[in-house]
Scaffold this active site. Structure first.
Site, PDB file in Angstrom:
ATOM      1  N   LYS A 560       4.653   7.159  -6.052  1.00 51.72           N
ATOM      2  CA  LYS A 560       4.930   5.776  -6.450  1.00 51.72           C
ATOM      3  C   LYS A 560       4.000   5.423  -7.602  1.00 51.72           C
ATOM      4  O   LYS A 560       3.110   6.200  -7.961  1.00 51.72           O
ATOM      5  CB  LYS A 560       4.747   4.802  -5.283  1.00 51.72           C
ATOM      6  N   ARG A 561       4.236   4.268  -8.185  1.00 50.75           N
ATOM      7  CA  ARG A 561       3.356   3.795  -9.250  1.00 50.75           C
ATOM      8  C   ARG A 561       1.905   3.815  -8.763  1.00 50.75           C
ATOM      9  O   ARG A 561       1.628   3.469  -7.621  1.00 50.75           O
ATOM     10  CB  ARG A 561       3.777   2.370  -9.640  1.00 50.75           C
ATOM     11  N   LYS A 566      -1.921   0.131  -3.721  1.00 48.26           N
ATOM     12  CA  LYS A 566      -1.086   1.137  -3.057  1.00 48.26           C
ATOM     13  C   LYS A 566      -1.940   2.215  -2.397  1.00 48.26           C
ATOM     14  O   LYS A 566      -1.446   3.037  -1.640  1.00 48.26           O
ATOM     15  CB  LYS A 566      -0.097   1.745  -4.043  1.00 48.26           C
ATOM     16  N   THR A 668      10.815   0.378  -1.665  1.00 46.08           N
ATOM     17  CA  THR A 668      12.111   1.002  -1.333  1.00 46.08           C
ATOM     18  C   THR A 668      11.958   2.510  -1.154  1.00 46.08           C
ATOM     19  O   THR A 668      12.835   3.141  -0.562  1.00 46.08           O
ATOM     20  CB  THR A 668      13.179   0.716  -2.405  1.00 46.08           C
ATOM     21  N   LYS A 672      14.001   5.338   1.291  1.00 47.49           N
ATOM     22  CA  LYS A 672      14.579   6.603   0.823  1.00 47.49           C
ATOM     23  C   LYS A 672      14.026   7.788   1.607  1.00 47.49           C
ATOM     24  O   LYS A 672      14.763   8.710   1.969  1.00 47.49           O
ATOM     25  CB  LYS A 672      14.314   6.763  -0.675  1.00 47.49           C
TER      26      LYS A 672
END
Length: 840
Positions: A560-561, A566, A668, A672
Site C-alpha cells: 500500500k502507499r 499505515k 480496499t 481484495k
C-alpha cells in the site's frame, strides 16, 4: 447513409464474438490500422491489434448507450475524481464483453499467447492509491448496474512516477504511460472547453437592471476531451470516462519566433500543458502548489461546463437540473465544483443567488476519504485571489451567508463561526475545501462505518449538528470481476465449477461455498490453487528483486502507499525482532515466512522514503544470513501498481492491515486480500471492523488499541516506556548504530528519534499485541486444515464488499438515477416489427 453489403459484412466481423470473427478483426487491424504483417509485428503491435478489435465491439454499444440516454432523458450521475487507477483494461474489457474464452481460443489457433499480450499493456497512469482504484471499481459497477453515468478526470500525460529501488532507496522515474499511445481513448476536440485563470472581475448592469459579474483579462487554457468506454459486465451498457487534457489557447507566437526568441514563442503552450502533465505535482514548493490548484480548477471547470452543455441539449431551462443531474465529488480535489456551478448559473445564465444555490446543493454530493487534517485541503487565499478571483468571490459570499445561518442556529456559541468558516485564519487566510464541499452538498458520506461515525462525532461534528440529515455512510467495495475473476482465474474457476457463476453479479452467492470448507477434495484443490499462485509470485519476485522465496513459506504481505499511519515501521520492527529471536533463542520455533512489502512514497515525503530505505536495508542484511534465511526472508517489490497487485493478492496468506486505529478511512486492499483467501491481521480500523463482523472474529487476527483507546493513550504517552521486549531494544540499537546501513550509519536517526520521542502513530504501544497476533498466525498456519477452512470462510463471507452493493446504496440514497437497460438497435427494431405483426 445507405450501408453497402461490404460494410455490413465488415460490421459482422467487428461485432462477432466467435474465434473466427476475432481473428479477422485482429488481422485487419494489424494490417490496416498498424501497417504491419506477421513478419514485422512486435508483441506491442499484436496487443494494439487485439485492443482495437475489442474496442470495435464496444463502439456500437457505446453509441447506442448514449443514444438511449438522450431519447429516454435519463438522470445521469457525474462522478468527479482526480484519480482513476484503471490498471490494464484489455482483459477486463474482454471479460465484461463476454468474449474472454473465445479470444483465448482465437489467439491459441494462431500461436499468439494471450497472456503475453496482456503483459504488453501499460497500467493507465491516472491514479496513485485507493482513491483512484475505488473510482475505477465504481465505474465498473455503474455500468454493470446499468446506471447512466460519466466519469470525469484529468488525462495525465505522466502518472505519479515509476518507482525503482536503486542503492536500496526509492528513485522516481517518469511514468510515461502514453509513450506508445492509448488504444482505448478517442479524442473529442469538438467538445473543447475554455478555462479562465487570473484576470479581474468587473460588474456590469444587465438590461434587466441586475448586476452581473464579468471575469475579464484572463489567461485562458483549453481543455480537450478524451473519452474511454467503460463496459458493464454481461449487458450492453457502455458508459464514458471523459478525461481532460490541457492545451494552450494559442499554441505558437509567430512574432516571437520570427524575432528569434524561440523559447518565448512556445512559452504559453508549455505553461498551459503543464496542467495535465503529471499526477500530483510536488506541493512542497509554491510553484507546485500553484500547479495543483490549477489542475483542480481546470478539471472541475471543464467538467461542470460540459455537464451544463449536455443538459441544455434537451432542456430549455434549469428547473429540472437536480432531477436530471447528480454531481458527485470523490474527496476534496473536485470541491471547486460547488463554486464553479454557482459561477456558471450566476454569471452565464444570470440566475438569482437563492435559486442558483438551491440547484447547486440539490445537485452536488461529497464523499470524504480521510480523517487526517493535512489531507483536508486548504489553499492560500492569496493564491486563490491571483489565480481564481471570481470563484473566490463566490466562496466568500457562500461563506458570508452560511455563517449567518450558523449564527442564527447557534446564537450562544460564537466559537462555532471560526471552526465552521470556509475561510481559516489560523495560519494565514486559507480556503477550507472540505468545508466548501460539505456546505454545497445535499449528502456527505464516509466510506466505512467507523470512519463515518468519527467524522460525525469528531472531525466534522459541527457540520453534522448543523446538517443532521446530510451525513451518511457508504462502506467501500471492490469489483469481483477484476479482483477475483480476472486476477485469480484458478480460484474463480474452482468456485464457479462448484456453485455456478452467479457470484460475478451477486457476490453474496459466494456463501454457497461455505459447506465446502469441510470437503476434503475441495480443500485440497483450494490449497493447490494457492500454491500455484504463490509459485507465480515467487517467479515474479525473482525477476524483480533477484531474491528466491519459498512458495511453501507463509506469504505475509503489506502492500500500500507508504505512510507513517499505515505503520510499515511496526511491521519491519517485528521482522527484525523475529530474526533476532531465530538467531539468539534456541527454543524459538517458527514456520518459514516471507515478508513482502510494496508501495510508493510521495516524492516530498522524506519519512516515507526513509521507511522504504529501512525495509530494503533490513532485507539486504537478514536475507544474507545463512543461519536464518531458510526460516525468514524480506523482500520489497518495486513499482507497486494494479497489474502487480493482481499477482500479489491471489498469492498472499496473510494480509497486513495495521494502521493506527482511527486513521484509515476504509481501505480496499483488505477486501481484495480477503476475497482471494488471505487471512487479515489488522487493527480495529477502517473496513477491518466490518470484515471482522462479516467473516467472524474467529476467522481474523485483530490486535491493538481501538480508536477511542488511541485517543486516550496519547495523553501523557511515553514511547520509551512502551518498549518492554529486550529484542525490540536490540532492534533499535542495531538501527541506531547503523548495523543495517554501515555506509551511512546515521540515515535512520530521524525515524528512530521520532519513534522514541513522539511515536505519533503508537507503533510501540501496539508492538506487543502485534507480536502476539503473529504468534497466533504462526500456530494456525501449522494446522493446514484449520487454516484452509478459515481461508474458505473468508472468501465465502465477502459478499457485502462488492462495489455493486456500494453503488446500489449510493444510487438508492443519494443519486436516485433510474437504471436503463440498453437494447441493441437491431433487437429493438425486431421487437417493434414483431409487435406490429401481432396486431390484428
Amino acid at each position: 447513409m445507405k450501408e453497402s453489403v461490404l460494410f455490413k459484412n465488415w460490421g459482422t466481423f467487428r461485432k462477432g464474438k466467435d474465434p473466427g470473427s476475432i481473428q479477422v478483426s485482429f488481422a485487419s487491424h494489424l494490417q490496416y490500422s498498424l501497417s504491419k504483417d506477421q513478419y514485422t509485428a512486435t508483441d506491442r503491435d499484436l496487443y494494439l491489434a487485439l485492443a482495437l478489435s475489442a474496442r470495435d465491439r464496444l463502439i456500437e454499444r457505446w453509441i447506442r448507450t448514449q443514444q438511449m440516454y438522450y431519447t429516454h432523458d435519463v438522470k445521469r450521475v457525474y462522478y468527479l475524481s482526480a484519480e482513476y487507477l484503471m490498471g490494464r483494461v484489455l482483459e477486463s474489457n474482454l471479460l465484461n464483453l463476454g468474449m474472454l474464452p473465445e479470444t483465448q481460443e482465437a489467439m491459441e489457433e494462431i500461436n499468439v499467447p494471450l497472456e503475453n499480450l496482456f503483459e504488453m499493456e501499460p497500467d493507465m497512469g491516472l491514479g496513485n492509491g485507493g482513491l483512484g482504484r475505488l473510482a475505477a471499481c465504481f465505474m465498473d459497477s455503474l455500468a454493470t448496474l446499468q446506471i447512466p453515468a460519466y466519469g470525469y478526470g484529468i488525462r495525465y500525460e505522466f502518472g505519479i512516477f515509476d518507482q525503482e529501488i536503486r542503492n536500496l532507496q526509492q528513485v522516481e522515474r517518469p511514468e510515461n504511460w502514453l509513450k506508445f499511445a492509448n488504444p482505448w481513448e478517442i479524442a473529442r476536440p469538438e467538445y473543447a472547453i475554455t478555462v479562465h485563470f487570473g484576470g479581474k472581475v468587473n460588474f456590469v448592469k444587465l438590461p434587466s437592471g441586475k448586476l452581473a459579474a464579468e471575469w475579464v483579462e484572463t489567461s485562458d487554457v483549453v481543455g480537450v476531451a478524451y473519452d474511454t468506454p467503460i463496459a458493464g459486465f454481461g449487458n450492453n451498457t457502455v458508459n464514458t470516462l471523459r478525461l481532460w487534457s490541457a492545451r494552450a489557447s494559442k499554441d505558437f507566437d509567430l512574432a516571437y519566433f520570427q524575432e528569434g526568441d524561440y523559447l518565448k514563442a512556445v512559452e504559453e503552450k508549455n505553461l498551459s500543458e503543464n496542467i495535465s502533465k503529471v499526477l500530483y505535482p510536488n506541493d512542497e514548493t509554491s510553484e507546485g502548489r500553484e500547479l495543483r490548484l490549477k489542475q483542480q480548477y481546470f478539471f472541475v471547470s471543464c467538467s461542470i461546463q460540459d455537464i451544463v452543455r449536455r443538459f441544455l441539449v434537451t432542456h430549455e431551462n434549469f428547473e429540472s437540473f437536480p432531477d436530471k443531474v447528480a454531481i458527485h465529488m470523490n474527496d476534496t480535489h473536485p470541491s471547486l465544483a460547488v463554486a464553479e456551478l454557482m459561477r456558471i448559473l450566476l454569471d452565464i445564465h444570470h440566475m438569482d443567488w437563492d435559486e442558483a444555490w438551491d440547484l447547486t446543493v440539490r445537485t452536488c454530493a461529497y464523499t470524504n476519504h480521510t480523517l487526517m487534517a493535512e489531507a483536508l485541503e486548504k489553499w492560500s487565499a492569496e493564491l486563490f485571489e491571483r489565480l481564481l478571483p471570481r470563484p473566490l468571490e463566490i466562496i466568500y459570499e457562500i461563506n458570508r451567508r452560511f455563517l449567518r445561518d450558523v449564527a442564527v442556529r447557534f446564537p450562544d456559541e460564537p466559537q462555532r463561526l471560526s471552526r465552521m468558516s470556509l475561510v481559516g485564519e489560523r495560519f494565514g487566510k486559507r480556503i477550507r475545501m472540505a468545508h466548501l464541499a460539505i456546505v454545497g452538498s445535499h449528502s456527505v458520506n464516509g466510506v466505512a462505518k467507523i470512519h463515518s461515525r468519527l467524522l460525525a462525532e469528531k472531525e466534522l461534528t459541527d457540520f453534522a449538528q448543523m446538517f443532521p440529515g446530510r451525513f451518511n455512510n457508504k462502506t467501500n467495495g471492490i469489483t469481483p470481476r477484476r479482483w477475483l475473476m480476472a486476477a485469480n482465474p484458478p480460484l474463480a474457476h474452482l468456485i464457479t465449477e462448484k456453485i455456478g457463476d452467479s457470484w460475478l453479479r451477486n457476490l453474496t452467492d459466494l456463501k454457497k461455498i461455505e459447506p465446502l470448507a469441510e470437503d476434503a477434495e475441495f480443500t485440497d484443490r483450494w490449497r493447490a490453487v494457492k500454491k500455484e499462485n504463490k509459485v507465480r509470485l515467487a517467479r515474479i519476485t525473482k525477476a524483480l528483486t533477484g531474491q528466491i522465496i519459498d512458495p511453501d513459506s507463509i506469504f505475509d504481505v503489506q502492500v500500500k502507499r507508504i505512510h507513517e499511519y499505515k505503520r510499515q515501521l511496526l511491521n519491519v520492527l517485528h521482522v527484525i525482532t523475529t530474526w533476532l529471536a531465530i538467531k539468539y533463542r534456541p527454543d524459538f520455533e517458527i514456520h518459514p515466512i516471507t515478508y513482502i512489502f510494496g508501495g510508493k512514497a510521495a516524492p516530498g515525503y522524506q519519512a516515507a522514503k526513509d521507511i522504504i530505505r529501512l525495509i530494503c536495508q533490513v532485507g539486504e542484511m537478514i536475507n544474507r544470513d545463512t543461519s536464518t534465511n531458510q526460516f525468514l526472508k524480506l523482500v520489497f517489490l518495486p513499482n507497486y501498481r494494479v497489474s502487480l497487485a493482481e499477482h500479489i493478492f491471489p498469492a498472499a496468506d496473510v494480509s497486513e492491515q495495521i494502521s493506527t486505529a482511527g486513521y484509515e478511512a476504509s481501505g480496499t486492499s483488505n477486501m481484495k486480500f480477503a476475497l482471494n483467501g488471505a487471512l487479515t491481521l489488522g487493527t480495529l480500523d477502517g473496513a477491518n471492523i466490518e470484515i471482522m463482523d462479516e467473516v467472524g472474529p474467529e476467522n481474523i487476527f485483530i490486535f491493538g488499541l481501538t480508536a477511542e483507546e488511541v485517543a486516550a493513550a496519547k495523553q501523557g504517552y511515553n514511547p520509551r516506556a512502551a518498549i518492554r521486549d529486550e529484542l525490540l531494544h536490540k532492534a533499535f540499537d542495531l538501527i541506531s548504530r547503523g548495523f543495517f546501513n554501515p555506509e551511512d550509519p546515521g540515515a535512520f536517526n530521524s525515524l528512530v528519534a521520532n519513534l522514541l520521542d513522539r511515536d505519533p502513530f503508537l507503533v510501540l504501544a501496539d508492538f506487543e499485541a502485534y507480536r502476539e497476533a503473529h504468534s497466533k498466525v504462526d500456530a494456525l498456519y501449522r494446522d493446514r486444515e484449520a487454516w484452509t477452512r478459515k481461508a474458505i470462510l473468508n472468501v465465502a463471507r465477502m459478499g457485502y464488499f462488492s462495489s455493486d452493493r456500494t453503488i446500489s446504496e449510493y444510487n438508492r440514497d443519494i443519486w436516485r438515477a433510474s437504471p436503463l437497460k440498453i437494447v441493441r438497435e437491431d433487437v429493438e427494431l425486431a421487437q417493434k416489427r414483431k409487435g406490429k405483426a401481432g396486431k390484428p
